[in-house]
Design a protein around this motif. Structure first.
Motif, PDB file in Angstrom:
ATOM      1  N   ARG A 215       0.944  -1.252  -0.073  1.00 41.27           N
ATOM      2  CA  ARG A 215       0.210  -0.009  -0.056  1.00 41.27           C
ATOM      3  C   ARG A 215       1.047   1.205  -0.091  1.00 41.27           C
ATOM      4  NH1 ARG A 215      -5.558   0.343   1.175  1.00 41.27           N
ATOM      5  NH2 ARG A 215      -5.263   2.444   0.371  1.00 41.27           N
ATOM      6  N   GLU A 276      -4.978  -0.682  -3.893  1.00 40.16           N
ATOM      7  CA  GLU A 276      -5.502   0.678  -3.713  1.00 40.16           C
ATOM      8  C   GLU A 276      -6.498   1.337  -4.985  1.00 40.16           C
ATOM      9  OE1 GLU A 276      -2.233   2.372  -2.158  1.00 40.16           O
ATOM     10  OE2 GLU A 276      -0.999   2.669  -4.109  1.00 40.16           O
ATOM     11  N   THR A 281     -11.028  -0.026  -2.738  1.00 40.30           N
ATOM     12  CA  THR A 281     -12.007   1.149  -3.161  1.00 40.30           C
ATOM     13  C   THR A 281     -13.419   0.746  -2.857  1.00 40.30           C
ATOM     14  OG1 THR A 281     -12.214   0.244  -5.463  1.00 40.30           O
ATOM     15  CG2 THR A 281     -10.247   1.758  -4.920  1.00 40.30           C
ATOM     16  N   TRP A 291     -11.545   6.195  -3.713  1.00 35.45           N
ATOM     17  CA  TRP A 291     -10.506   5.576  -3.584  1.00 35.45           C
ATOM     18  C   TRP A 291      -9.499   6.288  -2.380  1.00 35.45           C
ATOM     19  CZ3 TRP A 291      -7.323   4.993  -8.732  1.00 35.45           C
ATOM     20  CH2 TRP A 291      -8.315   4.280  -9.707  1.00 35.45           C
ATOM     21  N   PHE A 292      -8.686   5.631  -2.129  1.00 32.06           N
ATOM     22  CA  PHE A 292      -7.645   6.178  -0.717  1.00 32.06           C
ATOM     23  C   PHE A 292      -8.617   6.763   0.319  1.00 32.06           C
ATOM     24  CE2 PHE A 292      -5.082   6.279  -4.494  1.00 32.06           C
ATOM     25  CZ  PHE A 292      -4.039   5.530  -4.129  1.00 32.06           C
TER      26      PHE A 292
END
Ligand SMILES: Nc1nc2c(c(=O)[nH]1)N[C@H]1C(S)=C(S)[C@@H](COP(=O)(O)O)O[C@H]1N2
Ligand SMILES: [Mo]
Length: 432
Positions: A215, A276, A281, A291-292
């Motif tokens: 990650r 990711e 997601t 996302w993120f």
């Protein structure tokens, strides 16, 4: 029992019944041979102790991946013992020999560096209490509704069994998380030693197991509070939890806490590994995805009384549970004992630690009528745990959606209602 007796005294009287609640089975623990002489017992137990054979707390399998869930109903305080702390691994890196294992720090640095476990142990250490929560914890879809009977983490999915939603325990709904006292070296110490170049902005963390779970995290987080931990609750990290060392990334998604850490690459942009842009997601029905979502949101759950337990009768009970947030400390927990109509502040037990479980208590005298008990937490950012209706609105779905979906929704931090029936039995009422 006299219903007019003060709650406290009635509680003490029914203490024996209460104590029996959690004991669902008695196991034959090593070193507790019935009738053995104290000497023999002591010798058998000397190498590494076991809980009393009268205690039945144990993990349960988590689902199709190798893994297990924390028995939150049996955890006291804010630490999950190492033998009870959940395990979640997409890939397994057990059996790493620390004499052969190395950590590489490279990329946008002035001096690439290699560390062994011994090297890390020579550096100044810190010990910190932090939770780790899997992003899918509590998500009301297939993986959290199933459990595998027989054999923890055999990875085959064999024996998977649907547990109907009403009967899921807090271990099944919320057990993909733990909280531990980790010891290790701050990643910032290693990064400073390597000398980060000014154009750097992110870090890639990578595991040593065959699948190399990876990650990206912002460099600022890495320079702040990330640990390269080799200790957990006073002993070496267990093999399934990242031995010889792992990252602990306080408050971030469980999967970012990379176990069996072998590489930290200093980079300028997120690496866009599959974890990711796909696995972690969250896809909405309108086709947009989040996302993120790095930080785990504010959340809480009542662990007593919770689904599967039974109140022996009307009287005094200490409602208790856990609250946590990936965005800092818990500021407030409110409890409702009338199905969400009114709320009162619970007491927070010391210590209240940032990005750690906070234990809360709420004294309650149950009148014997059916009701629901709920908890709602607020963190230092002012974020408040949402109801299912509020959460659904954000996702653009109606309540029926949650009964049918096989979509995995991450960061499901909805308020958990437990239904207390008139006979004292307790059920999961998340979906009504
Ligand atoms: N290298 C590696 N790190 C990993 C994983 C993995 O499969 N490989 N699983 C992640 C996931 S999905 C979670 S939720 C946490 C669980 O940590 P624990 O097993 O100590 O509870 O570890 C993370 N770190
Ligand atoms: Mo996870």
């Amino acid at each position: 029992m006299d219903a007019k007796q003060p709650g406290r005294r009635r509680f003490l009287k029914s203490g024996a019944a209460l104590a029996g609640l959690a004991v669902s089975g008695i196991r034959p623990a090593a070193g507790q041979t019935p009738g053995a002489s104290p000497d023999v017992v002591h010798k058998e137990r000397a190498a590494y102790g076991q809980p009393s054979r009268f205690e039945a707390a144990s993990r349960i399998p988590a689902g199709p991946n190798p893994g297990s869930r924390t028995p939150l109903q049996d955890v006291v305080g804010i630490i999950a013992a190492n033998g009870l702390h959940f395990v979640q691994s997409s890939y397994s890196g057990d059996n790493i020999d620390p004499r052969k294992h190395r950590l590489l720090i490279h990329g946008m640095v002035h001096r690439p560096l290699i560390f062994s476990l011994e090297d890390l142990k020579r550096l100044p250490s810190v010990s910190r209490i932090h939770f780790v929560e899997c992003t899918g914890n509590t998500s009301p879809v297939t993986p959290s509704l199933t459990t595998i009977r027989g054999g923890i983490g055999d990875g085959t999915g064999k024996g998977s069994e649907w547990i109907d939603e009403l009967h899921q325990s807090v271990q099944q709904t919320h057990g993909k998380m733990g909280c531990a006292w980790y010891t290790g070296v701050l990643l910032s110490v290693l990064l400073r030693e390597a000398g980060v170049k000014p154009e750097a902005g992110w870090l890639l963390l990578e595991g040593a197991e065959p699948g190399h779970l990876s990650r990206s995290i912002p460099l600022a987080k890495g320079m702040d509070d990330v640990l390269v931990a080799y200790g957990q609750n006073g002993e070496a990290i267990r093999p399934e939890q990242g031995y010889p060392f792992r990252t602990v990334v306080p408050g971030f998604e469980g999967n970012i806490n990379i176990k069996w850490l072998r590489r930290v690459k200093v980079i300028d942009q997120p690496h866009m590994v599959k974890e990711e842009i796909n696995n972690y997601t969250s896809l909405r029905l309108d086709g947009k995805a989040r996302w993120f979502q790095l930080e785990m949101p504010v959340k809480s759950v009542i662990t007593f009384p919770s689904s599967g337990q039974r109140l022996p009768g009307p009287g005094f009970y200490n409602i208790t549970g856990l609250a946590w947030s990936g965005r800092g400390a818990i500021r407030k927990v409110e409890v409702s004992v009338d199905s969400g109509r009114t709320w009162k502040d619970a007491q927070l037990e010391d210590p209240v630690v940032r990005m750690a479980w906070t234990r809360f208590h709420f004294p309650w005298t149950w009148n014997g009528e059916a009701t629901r008990v709920l908890s709602r937490s607020t963190d230092e950012q002012g974020d408040v745990q949402p109801t299912l209706a509020e959460f659904s609105k954000v996702w653009g779905v109606n309540l029926e959606y949650w009964r049918k979906t096989t979509n995995f929704v991450n960061h499901f931090n909805v308020i958990q209602p437990w239904k207390i029936n008139g006979d004292g039995s307790v059920q999961n009422a998340m979906l009504g």
